[in-house]
Design a protein around this motif. Structure first.
Motif, PDB file in Angstrom:
ATOM      1  N   UNK A 344      48.936  33.178  41.329  1.00 23.28           N
ATOM      2  CA  UNK A 344      48.669  34.522  41.845  1.00 23.28           C
ATOM      3  C   UNK A 344      48.479  35.506  40.702  1.00 23.28           C
ATOM      4  N   UNK A 345      47.680  36.552  40.950  1.00 20.24           N
ATOM      5  CA  UNK A 345      47.463  37.631  39.987  1.00 20.24           C
ATOM      6  C   UNK A 345      47.840  38.943  40.647  1.00 20.24           C
ATOM      7  N   UNK A 346      48.657  39.710  39.945  1.00 21.57           N
ATOM      8  CA  UNK A 346      49.047  41.037  40.413  1.00 21.57           C
ATOM      9  C   UNK A 346      48.735  42.047  39.322  1.00 21.57           C
ATOM     10  N   UNK A 347      48.264  43.260  39.743  1.00 21.61           N
ATOM     11  CA  UNK A 347      48.001  44.334  38.790  1.00 21.61           C
ATOM     12  C   UNK A 347      49.212  45.264  38.737  1.00 21.61           C
ATOM     13  N   UNK A 348      49.447  45.823  37.550  1.00 23.10           N
ATOM     14  CA  UNK A 348      50.612  46.678  37.327  1.00 23.10           C
ATOM     15  C   UNK A 348      50.162  48.131  37.154  1.00 23.10           C
ATOM     16  N   UNK A 349      50.819  49.021  37.911  1.00 20.32           N
ATOM     17  CA  UNK A 349      50.566  50.451  37.794  1.00 20.32           C
ATOM     18  C   UNK A 349      51.682  51.046  36.941  1.00 20.32           C
ATOM     19  N   UNK A 350      51.322  51.477  35.748  1.00 24.23           N
ATOM     20  CA  UNK A 350      52.334  51.969  34.814  1.00 24.23           C
ATOM     21  C   UNK A 350      52.997  53.247  35.312  1.00 24.23           C
ATOM     22  N   UNK A 428      50.010  39.839  31.596  1.00 22.62           N
ATOM     23  CA  UNK A 428      48.614  40.003  31.207  1.00 22.62           C
ATOM     24  C   UNK A 428      48.555  41.270  30.354  1.00 22.62           C
ATOM     25  N   UNK A 429      48.465  41.060  29.036  1.00 19.93           N
ATOM     26  CA  UNK A 429      48.591  42.163  28.086  1.00 19.93           C
ATOM     27  C   UNK A 429      47.239  42.456  27.449  1.00 19.93           C
ATOM     28  N   UNK A 435      49.034  44.998  31.831  1.00 24.05           N
ATOM     29  CA  UNK A 435      48.119  45.453  32.879  1.00 24.05           C
ATOM     30  C   UNK A 435      48.226  44.623  34.148  1.00 24.05           C
ATOM     31  N   UNK A 436      49.006  43.504  34.059  1.00 23.28           N
ATOM     32  CA  UNK A 436      49.140  42.675  35.254  1.00 23.28           C
ATOM     33  C   UNK A 436      50.056  41.501  34.988  1.00 23.28           C
ATOM     34  N   UNK A 437      50.096  40.596  35.952  1.00 22.42           N
ATOM     35  CA  UNK A 437      50.999  39.445  35.885  1.00 22.42           C
ATOM     36  C   UNK A 437      50.297  38.229  36.466  1.00 22.42           C
ATOM     37  N   UNK A 464      42.829  36.142  30.452  1.00 15.39           N
ATOM     38  CA  UNK A 464      42.551  36.735  31.766  1.00 15.39           C
ATOM     39  C   UNK A 464      42.596  38.252  31.687  1.00 15.39           C
ATOM     40  N   UNK A 465      43.574  38.774  30.920  1.00 16.14           N
ATOM     41  CA  UNK A 465      43.671  40.231  30.762  1.00 16.14           C
ATOM     42  C   UNK A 465      42.431  40.780  30.059  1.00 16.14           C
TER      43      UNK A 465
END
Length: 555
Positions: A344-350, A428-429, A435-437, A464-465
């Motif tokens: 799975x891919x998740x996006x991160x909102x800082x 995901x850096x 920026x995500x996981x 991927x990032x």
């Protein structure tokens, strides 16, 4: 002739002193009895009176001493053999005094050589028996036997036995200390010798065991390429066929289910007729080496898979301008590299510190849709896992069973709708920011991620990032280009519109002013010319607006 004289002297002696040498036997009967014994016995016998004079001797003794009986009978034994007086007289005197016999075994005499010339000594068994008359010793019967051959043979056997024991001890010490397992099998394949290391390597006592007969499954032995060994191809089977081999490697599954890699060397044993009589087998435990070789080969294959996947991902990212399409491609590629079942891919909102689940692989369409629609998950920045993830940008392994148990102990319930046992989450850096996981697991089964797997997956997460950010930038760039084109078209439109508006306004203003001048010349009142003034003023105002529009377009 000598024998007759000996018998006559014995007879005369017995006539003078009549005493029963054998109970119930008359003197003359005893004479014949003793004479017969002395003539036929193989023992060296002699009878002495109380002064230690020879009274009679056996033929065997005379033959050994190489003297006739006449040189012995009637003579003092210690005058005939003075060399023995010091040792023998006290013994014989004690027999006369005590009336008790004395027996000596394997007495070594340096002054009497053995029958073999090269041996300057001999061994004897001696017996001194008192001849009693009314409980008083009236003489001594001596019996001597040369036991040199027996003693030397016994000594030789004892020495051989000692040597055998020493050799056995040396062999045992060597076999016990050696780091290899050594075994000897007989012609039937049964181990007749095994050292402790062999028992340790094979994880069972091997002495008396026949691997081909004692129920060892063929599936318990296989080559490094996975092919199972039948009984004829085992190490014992090969030496019993007369083969000599070295460093034959195979895997063995012990009775406890442990897998061990072994290296075997073997050679056949043959008897004096060169017939096959068994074999010697030497085993080494090479499990560590084989596991390293496996890891190296697997690492090579993993590297090839990773390179192919990264190339595929890079190629896909270069030709994809839609982030959703790219993320779908990523979650499809990762399982081919690692063998995981769900990604799975998740996006991160800082700003909100929330993860929004975007794309998933390994779920049913209904589960995937439910997964995407899950509300954003708030990240706790203070946990050790969060510090490792957000600060150190390292992968985190989540033991969901342990986390669920800890939550229950705190009176909470940790949601786990997909039954995850062990999960790996990777940041995901991009340019130092998360920026995500990227998260993955093995379809609800516990799994131990190896360092090499984690290293590969960390690389996949970073790529991927980068790919995702590149697509985003490409989209933004395309949007900027479209905006610039729209602005250009707008400017072009405004410029064209301004030019198109300015020409008719100029004409309107010019014709109106010309009409105004003509009407004044013919005397029309100024009052009536005001509408023309209004037209001219509005045309001038519109001209200024057009000029401003052109200036703005140029700016």
């Amino acid at each position: 002739m000598n024998e007759t004289k000996t018998a006559s002297k014995i007879e005369n002696k017995l006539d003078k002193e009549v005493y029963p040498l054998v109970p119930g036997m008359e003197a003359r009967q005893a004479d014949k009895f003793l004479a017969t014994i002395m003539e036929n016995t193989t023992l060296m016998m002699a009878y002495y009176d109380t002064d230690f004079n020879f009274q009679f001797v056996s033929r065997t003794l005379c033959d050994y001493l190489k003297r006739p009986p006449s040189e012995l009978i009637g003579h003092n034994s210690f005058k005939v053999f003075p060399e023995v007086e010091k040792d023998v007289r006290p013994l014989m005197q004690s027999v006369l005094d005590s009336g008790q016999p004395l027996n000596f075994k394997s007495v070594k005499l340096d002054y009497i050589p053995a029958a073999t010339p090269e041996i300057p000594f001999s061994y004897w068994d001696f017996s001194y028996i008192p001849v009693l008359k009314q409980d008083i010793a009236s003489g001594i019967l001596s019996i001597a036997e040369d036991v040199t051959a027996q003693v030397l043979q016994r000594q030789q056997l004892e020495q051989m036995a000692r040597q055998e024991r020493e050799h056995a001890a040396w062999l045992e010490a060597i076999l016990s200390s050696i780091s290899e397992g050594i075994g000897v099998v007989d012609r039937e394949g049964t181990f007749i010798l095994s050292n402790p290391m062999l028992d340790k390597i094979l994880n069972c006592p091997m002495l008396g065991r026949n691997p081909s007969r004692d129920g060892v499954k063929e599936s318990a032995r296989y080559l490094p390429n996975g092919v199972f060994l039948d009984k004829k191809e085992t190490v014992s089977g090969r030496v019993l066929r007369g083969e000599t081999f070295s460093d034959f490697r195979f895997w063995l599954i012990t009775d406890e289910g442990q897998e061990r890699a072994l290296s075997a060397s073997g050679a056949p044993l043959r008897d004096e007729n060169n017939a096959l009589d068994g074999g010697v087998i030497i085993f080494r435990d090479v499990t560590h080496q084989e596991l390293q070789r496996r890891e190296t080969e697997e690492a090579g294959r993993a590297t090839a898979r990773t390179q192919a996947a990264l190339l595929e991902l890079a190629t896909a990212a270069a030709g994809i301008s839609d982030i959703k399409v790219l993320l779908k491609k990523i979650v499809e590629i990762v399982p081919r590299v690692t063998g995981c079942d769900r990604v799975g891919i998740s996006f991160y909102d800082e700003e909100t510190q929330e993860f929004q689940q975007i794309e998933v692989f390994g779920l049913t369409p209904e589960q995937a849709e439910e997964w995407r629609n899950t509300p954003p998950a708030k990240a706790d920045p203070h946990t050790p896992e969060s510090i490792k993830f957000f600060v150190n940008h390292e992968a985190v392994i989540l033991d969901m069973q342990l986390m669920e148990e800890q939550a229950r102990q705190q009176g909470q319930e940790l949601p786990n709708p997909y039954g995850i046992k062990t999960a790996l989450v990777l940041p995901m850096v991009y340019k130092g920011k998360v920026m995500g996981m990227l998260s993955l697991d093995h379809n609800g089964k516990p799994y131990e991620f190896s360092p090499s797997e984690i290293s590969v997956l960390e690389g996949m997460a970073r790529l991927s990032a980068i790919a995702t950010e590149n697509v985003r930038l490409l989209i933004e760039a395309n949007q900027a280009a479209a905006l610039r084109e729209a602005n250009r078209l707008k400017d072009e439109f405004l410029s064209l519109a301004a030019h198109e508006l300015r020409n008719p306004l100029t004409a309107v203003q010019g014709y109106t002013q010309m009409t105004q001048r003509k009407l004044r010349r013919i005397g029309i009142a100024e009052e009536d010319l005001k509408p023309l003034e209004t037209i001219i003023a509005q045309a001038q105002r519109m001209t200024r607006l057009v000029e401003d529009l052109l200036d703005l377009s140029r700016i």
